[in-house]
Write an enzyme that holds these catalytic residues in place. Structure first.
Site, PDB file in Angstrom:
ATOM      1  N   HIS A 502       0.816  -1.215   0.000  1.00 42.63           N
ATOM      2  CA  HIS A 502       0.000   0.000   0.000  1.00 42.63           C
ATOM      3  C   HIS A 502       0.852   1.269   0.000  1.00 42.63           C
ATOM      4  O   HIS A 502       0.339   2.366  -0.209  1.00 42.63           O
ATOM      5  CB  HIS A 502      -0.928  -0.008   1.218  1.00 42.63           C
ATOM      6  CG  HIS A 502      -2.240   0.689   0.982  1.00 42.63           C
ATOM      7  ND1 HIS A 502      -2.472   1.489  -0.100  1.00 42.63           N
ATOM      8  CD2 HIS A 502      -3.395   0.692   1.704  1.00 42.63           C
ATOM      9  CE1 HIS A 502      -3.696   1.966  -0.047  1.00 42.63           C
ATOM     10  NE2 HIS A 502      -4.284   1.492   1.029  1.00 42.63           N
ATOM     11  N   ASP A 506      -2.197   2.226  -4.597  1.00 44.26           N
ATOM     12  CA  ASP A 506      -3.424   2.687  -3.952  1.00 44.26           C
ATOM     13  C   ASP A 506      -4.522   1.645  -4.099  1.00 44.26           C
ATOM     14  O   ASP A 506      -4.461   0.760  -4.970  1.00 44.26           O
ATOM     15  CB  ASP A 506      -3.878   4.012  -4.560  1.00 44.26           C
ATOM     16  CG  ASP A 506      -2.911   5.152  -4.278  1.00 44.26           C
ATOM     17  OD1 ASP A 506      -2.246   5.084  -3.210  1.00 44.26           O
ATOM     18  OD2 ASP A 506      -2.814   6.078  -5.087  1.00 44.26           O
TER      19      ASP A 506
END
Length: 531
Positions: A502, A506
């Protein structure tokens, strides 16, 4: 006896290097593993250690020359053979270090061919970034004879098993590294006697030899260069010149760099690591004491087995992945009916034309390549404060082997068709099963696919294969009731799981990637239309 110094393996996809610096010149004495020269490639700096103790007799590749892998760099006359036909020629203006042998002494020289010569069995090149291995199995024991290239022992590294062949025909004289011992690249494994004769008994430690050999007559032969002292006794370790230069250029204190070279020598790679990871590593927590059986009666029913190096590396890398990446997993499901119908329709024709079976993996590889082209973040990696975007897809295929999980790589998968992908996966699978995978087979992957479905897994969250930013988990195909055009029908469904970093990917990009894979699998014609 002359020993050749050759260009070592330079790393993945690197075929040539430039000779940057020679640390020795003809006539200089060298010890085993003492650095002779430094090679520069377009990626790394490689230092070439001496394979034997003796004198540097000839430099074949001068500074500035371009050399290929395994090209001859120089020759060394081993200690004790200076009087042979390959003896070191003295430099101009340098007096002969020893008197010529007396004729009577030369006649008294024993026949070396009859008694055989001692030869060291060395640890071969283990691969890029691999510096040590564990001796797994000895196939021969002292006294056993063998032919040239017959396997003597097997070494186990973090990733692969390496077989060590006999450099010549002869007899195993002494095993220096027993099973379970850890050895460094270029270290000694054993001593063998070439030919059929036995080797002469070695002189006792500390004694000078007065026997007539190597052309010294009845004078004392010069002592061989002393072996390198252990790290605990070294106070004069010289760092790699390239590392010293880089530390000076970057203003980096030597005390902040942890050397991984011989005796703590700082290498160029150590400086690069210190620059990208300046924070000192925390001291390891003290190891917990061995677990005691729950009851004394259970002790006889338990077995304690040391973890293999491969299993230790798997455990370490997976934990590092969890500690480093901001790992998150998103899920979806795919109707495999379209792929199964297409496969059933063409599998016989595919096998007849290409000589390989059409499986599901090639569909997933092509679907992922298609999705990675649209969402390049999943195909990138973080390097310090930079993001490295890769304009290629080197697809890692996780494979379970008898010794553990390995991830061989199908290179440039985005440029290959279904047949070529299936052939490479089949070949890598066989090599993995037989323990024949090399370091080159498992390096450089940019994305990974893991198929837990072959073992019956219905759902799982795969762990990232660092430094990659994405891994796709395939699972079991199971018929489930689905609503299709208002009707409940049984469809072959598979859960898909995408674990991603992450920090770089995204949520929108991860979901988009998985949806594109789903769409391509449910309608394989989209791959042909680039949709």
């Amino acid at each position: 006896m002359s020993v050749e110094v050759r260009v070592p393996t330079l790393g993945e996809s690197v075929t040539e290097a430039t000779v940057a610096t020679w640390f020795k010149k003809p006539g200089d004495e060298v010890a085993v593993d003492e650095m002779l020269c430094e090679l520069e490639t377009d990626k790394v700096t490689v230092e070439v250690p001496s394979p034997a103790a003796g004198k540097l007799s000839e430099i074949v590749a001068a500074e500035g020359d371009t050399v290929g892998v395994d090209a001859l760099l120089a020759s060394i006359v081993e200690a004790g053979h200076a009087g042979s036909s390959t003896e070191v020629k003295p430099r101009a203006g340098t007096p002969e270090p020893y008197d010529a042998p007396a004729p009577d002494a030369a006649k008294a020289e024993p026949d070396a061919a009859a008694s055989g010569e001692d030869m060291d069995v060395m640890v071969p090149t283990l691969g890029e970034s691999v510096t040590e291995a564990t001796v797994s199995t000895w196939f021969k024991k002292p006294g056993d004879s063998f032919e040239a290239d017959e396997m003597l022992c097997e070494l186990e590294t973090d990733k692969v098993s390496v077989e060590v062949p006999a450099p010549a025909a002869g007899t195993l004289k002494e095993v220096l590294a027993e099973e379970g011992a850890t050895v460094e690249a270029g270290g000694k494994l054993a001593v063998m006697t070439t030919g059929t004769g036995g080797a002469a008994a070695p002189a006792k430690s500390g004694e000078k030899s007065h026997e007539v050999a190597g052309g010294y007559g009845d004078r004392e032969r010069p002592e061989a260069p002393p072996e390198t002292a252990p790290a605990s006794g070294r106070t004069d370790v010289e760092n790699a010149p390239s590392a010293t230069k880089m530390m000076a250029d970057k203003g980096l204190d030597e005390g902040k760099v942890k050397g991984t070279g011989r005796d703590g020598r700082i290498m160029k790679e150590d400086v690069l690591k210190a620059l990208t990871q300046p924070a000192p590593e925390k001291a390891e927590a003290p190891k917990a004491p061995p677990r005691a059986p729950s009851t004394p009666q259970d002790a006889d029913r338990e077995e304690r087995v040391k973890m293999t190096r491969l299993r230790q590396t798997i455990a370490r890398r997976l934990k590092e992945s969890q500690n480093t990446a901001a790992m998150l997993t998103t899920y979806n499901e795919v109707d495999m009916g379209g792929v199964m119908d297409l496969r059933n329709e063409y599998k016989d024709l595919f096998l007849k034309k290409h000589g390989v079976k059409l499986g599901f993996m090639s569909f997933f590889v092509k679907a992922c390549c298609h999705a990675l082209n649209e969402v390049p973040d999943v195909n990138a990696e973080i390097d310090g404060t930079d993001v490295v975007y890769k304009n290629y897809v080197h697809m890692g295929i996780a494979v379970g082997t008898p010794t553990g999980l390995v991830v061989p790589v199908v290179r440039d998968a985005h440029l290959k068709g279904f047949a070529q992908i299936e052939k490479e996966i089949a070949e890598l699978g066989v090599k993995g099963r037989d323990g024949k995978l090399t370091m080159a087979d498992m390096q450089g992957g940019s994305f990974t696919i893991s198929n837990g479905g072959v073992y019956g897994s219905l759902m799982s969250s795969p762990i990232l294969n660092p430094p990659q930013s994405g891994i796709l988990g395939m699972h079991k195909i199971q018929e489930r009731p689905m609503v299709v055009k208002g009707q409940i029908v049984a469809r072959p469904m598979m859960y898909l799981a995408l674990s991603y970093d992450h920090r770089i990917v995204d949520g929108k990009g991860a979901v988009t990637f998985l949806v594109r894979v789903k769409e391509a699998l449910e309608d394989p014609r989209r791959l042909l239309m680039d949709l």
